[in-house]
Design a protein around this motif. Sequence first.
Motif, short mmCIF file in Angstrom:
data_model
loop_
_atom_site.label_atom_id
_atom_site.label_comp_id
_atom_site.label_asym_id
_atom_site.label_seq_id
_atom_site.Cartn_x
_atom_site.Cartn_y
_atom_site.Cartn_z
N SER A 267 -47.21 -30.85 22.29
CA SER A 267 -47.34 -32.09 23.00
C SER A 267 -46.06 -33.06 22.70
O SER A 267 -45.62 -33.15 21.29
N ALA A 268 -45.72 -33.75 23.69
CA ALA A 268 -44.84 -35.07 23.48
C ALA A 268 -45.05 -35.99 22.62
O ALA A 268 -44.27 -36.60 21.78
N LEU A 269 -46.61 -35.96 22.34
CA LEU A 269 -47.08 -36.98 21.34
C LEU A 269 -47.43 -36.36 20.05
O LEU A 269 -48.09 -37.10 19.32
N ALA A 270 -47.28 -35.11 19.80
CA ALA A 270 -47.45 -34.50 18.61
C ALA A 270 -47.07 -35.18 17.23
O ALA A 270 -48.01 -34.96 16.17
N PRO A 271 -45.96 -35.69 17.26
CA PRO A 271 -45.55 -36.46 15.87
C PRO A 271 -46.48 -37.49 15.54
O PRO A 271 -46.69 -37.67 14.28
N PHE A 272 -47.02 -37.96 16.32
CA PHE A 272 -48.21 -39.24 15.98
C PHE A 272 -49.31 -38.60 15.32
O PHE A 272 -50.15 -39.47 14.75
N ARG A 273 -49.42 -37.46 15.29
CA ARG A 273 -50.52 -36.85 14.18
C ARG A 273 -50.35 -37.24 12.69
O ARG A 273 -51.27 -37.08 12.02
N HIS A 274 -48.92 -37.34 12.49
CA HIS A 274 -48.56 -37.61 11.14
C HIS A 274 -48.73 -39.01 10.88
O HIS A 274 -47.98 -39.67 11.35
N ALA A 275 -49.39 -39.49 9.78
CA ALA A 275 -49.51 -40.97 9.74
C ALA A 275 -48.28 -41.68 9.15
O ALA A 275 -48.01 -42.74 9.62
N ASP A 276 -47.35 -40.89 8.41
CA ASP A 276 -46.03 -41.37 7.96
C ASP A 276 -45.23 -41.78 9.06
O ASP A 276 -44.68 -42.87 9.27
N ARG B 189 -41.12 -28.63 11.77
CA ARG B 189 -40.10 -28.24 12.85
C ARG B 189 -40.50 -28.25 14.35
O ARG B 189 -39.65 -28.45 15.17
N GLU B 190 -41.63 -27.60 14.49
CA GLU B 190 -42.12 -27.41 15.86
C GLU B 190 -42.28 -28.75 16.52
O GLU B 190 -42.18 -28.91 17.73
N ASP B 191 -42.36 -29.78 15.73
CA ASP B 191 -42.56 -31.23 16.23
C ASP B 191 -41.25 -31.95 16.26
O ASP B 191 -41.23 -33.27 16.65
N LEU B 192 -40.14 -31.46 15.81
CA LEU B 192 -38.87 -32.08 15.76
C LEU B 192 -38.50 -32.57 16.97
O LEU B 192 -37.92 -33.81 17.22
N PRO B 193 -38.31 -31.70 18.13
CA PRO B 193 -37.91 -32.35 19.35
C PRO B 193 -38.52 -33.53 19.71
O PRO B 193 -37.82 -34.45 20.28
N ALA B 194 -40.05 -33.48 19.58
CA ALA B 194 -40.74 -34.44 20.05
C ALA B 194 -40.47 -35.86 19.32
O ALA B 194 -40.42 -36.97 19.89
N ALA B 195 -40.35 -35.38 18.14
CA ALA B 195 -39.91 -36.65 17.27
C ALA B 195 -38.62 -37.39 17.61
O ALA B 195 -38.87 -38.74 17.57
N VAL B 196 -37.75 -36.73 17.80
CA VAL B 196 -36.26 -37.12 18.32
C VAL B 196 -36.32 -38.04 19.44
O VAL B 196 -35.84 -38.89 19.86
N THR B 197 -37.24 -37.25 20.40
CA THR B 197 -37.67 -37.96 21.87
C THR B 197 -38.21 -39.21 21.48
O THR B 197 -37.94 -40.26 22.22
N LEU B 198 -39.39 -39.42 20.83
CA LEU B 198 -40.00 -40.47 20.57
C LEU B 198 -39.17 -41.61 20.05
O LEU B 198 -39.59 -42.53 20.21
N ASN B 199 -38.37 -41.13 18.93
CA ASN B 199 -37.40 -42.26 18.74
C ASN B 199 -36.76 -43.13 19.56
O ASN B 199 -36.44 -44.26 19.74
N SER B 200 -36.13 -42.11 20.68
CA SER B 200 -35.38 -42.60 21.87
C SER B 200 -36.52 -43.41 22.51
O SER B 200 -36.01 -44.60 23.10
N VAL B 201 -37.62 -43.05 22.82
CA VAL B 201 -38.50 -43.81 23.48
C VAL B 201 -39.08 -45.13 23.05
O VAL B 201 -38.82 -46.30 23.74
N GLY B 202 -38.62 -45.06 21.72
CA GLY B 202 -39.36 -46.45 21.09
C GLY B 202 -38.14 -47.31 21.01
O GLY B 202 -38.39 -48.74 21.43
N PHE B 203 -37.02 -46.92 20.77
CA PHE B 203 -35.87 -47.68 20.96
C PHE B 203 -35.60 -48.33 22.52
O PHE B 203 -35.36 -49.44 22.83
N ASN B 204 -35.98 -47.49 23.41
CA ASN B 204 -35.65 -47.66 24.80
C ASN B 204 -36.79 -48.52 25.34
O ASN B 204 -36.65 -49.23 26.35
#
Length: 542
Positions: free
Chosen positions: A6-15, A138-153
């Motif tokens: 999921s594109a939102l999978a990184p949000f499962r991780h509290a940090d 690792r499997e959530d890394l592309p989504a995490a990088v994209t979410l960083n871009s989403v947050g910035f933009n």
Amino acid sequence: MPSQPSALAPFRHADFRLLWTATLISNFGGLVQQVGAAWMMTQLTDNTTLIALVAASNTLPIMLLALMSGALADMFDRKTLLLTAQILMAVVSALLALAAWQDWLTPWSLLAFTFLIGSGQALYNPPWQASMGDLVPREDLPAAVTLNSVGFNLMRSVGPAAGGLIVAGFGAAAAFAVNAFSYIPLLGALFRWKPPARQVTHGREPFVGAVGAGLRYVALSPNLMRVIGRAAMFGFGAVSVLALLPLVAKAHPIGGSTLFGGLLGCFGLGAISGALLNPRIRARMDNEHVIRLAFAGFAGATLLLGLTDSVWLHALAMLPAGASWVLALSLFNVTVQLSTPRWVVARALALYQTATFGGMAAGSWVWGVVAGAYGIGTAFVAAGGILILGLIVGLRFQAPEFGGTDLDPAGRFREPALALDLRGRSGPIKVMIDYQIAQRDVPAFLHLMQQRRVIRLRDGARGWRLLRDLEHPEIWSESYHIATWDDYVRHNLRRTKTDAEVTVALRALHRGDSDPLVHRMIERHTVSPSDDVPLVGKIEVP
């Protein structure tokens, strides 16, 4: 076929959630500060080059300092580096607000302050990007990088507009003060974060050697070189919009800081749209076609800005520009991260950022000069031409796909028991590995040795050679040098699972009764016994 994460999978991780949210606030302040700096420069001077250099002063430090920061991020605790960078930027931002409030700023002092803030960002970016692997699997890394871009933009869609209103209502000093306060939540989140401890199994790599290792690894990785080259071209052409937009807003009859912020807000909305569409686009296109789409979209936007005078068309042009910005830069970032082993990932990201922001810094200066000499429209059209050229380059140097190699450590190396009591800094070390190869297997052996040579050199070997015994032609010897014993250990620990496949294939060709024989020797250029270190045990001399 396995389902896509999921594109939102990184949000499962509290940090990740905590740091991402705090970064939103910091990004908001940073974008408000950029609007204030860009607009204040138009009030301090009419020189188009100086106005365009405000964008360069934010990006030039990243070009100059990112590689050093990347080396530090691979050597030291990343959390400490992140906190240091944030504190530096907070202090400088507070001093900038004070200087603006007291009316002390000149064009050059404004550039100096923005350069220092950019220096803090240069120190922050590589360890932050490299920390994605510590925050998510690792499997959530592309989504995490994209979410960083989403947050910035996401902040880009509201930050510049808010910055324009703040500057119009309260002055640039207020915008700088907002930025200074915006660092507080991220500092708190970083203090709370407890990253996993990094295992240190050998001596720390010297700083100069670490920088050289990063340069060597990237230079010997054709896929990374292609990504970095295209990123530099994209940054050079695309920065024309961010560098010259204050002039576009100022030149318009209804222009002002509010229009400037509004146009940047449209850019941010386009970027959010691009981030939301990114998973669907990536599912339907390979990496190269996504990059071509981004080059084409941004080129069209610059041409529209250069060939029209309508505010509404300019606002419309900012939408594909923002979407293309996210598509290209997020894909470049993910490709570098997933094409690089963890031991050198911060340095590879730093070189990518050096190329990208170096292109932006050079472009900011070039497009400012062109706008001053030939007009803003000409500068935008020329930038569009550069972006079209970047698209054409992809026909010859296509961007790689990622995921085809396993870059996790092989974990097979065990430090040998030595009869000589070496120190970690002892050296130089010469290594020779003897193979017994049947004549019918020589072509396959030589093909594998071509791959082995690149792996050895990329991981720190020097003077690699392949030798064949003239009296016993079935005997082949691979030889290379390593500076110290610590470097030899690091060299072997860097081997990835994909690299290890070459080792397995070579051993399959070896016809000896046992594994290939490895000779590890320390070189001595004198005959004095005092030159050597003590031996283990007692050796009697007759």
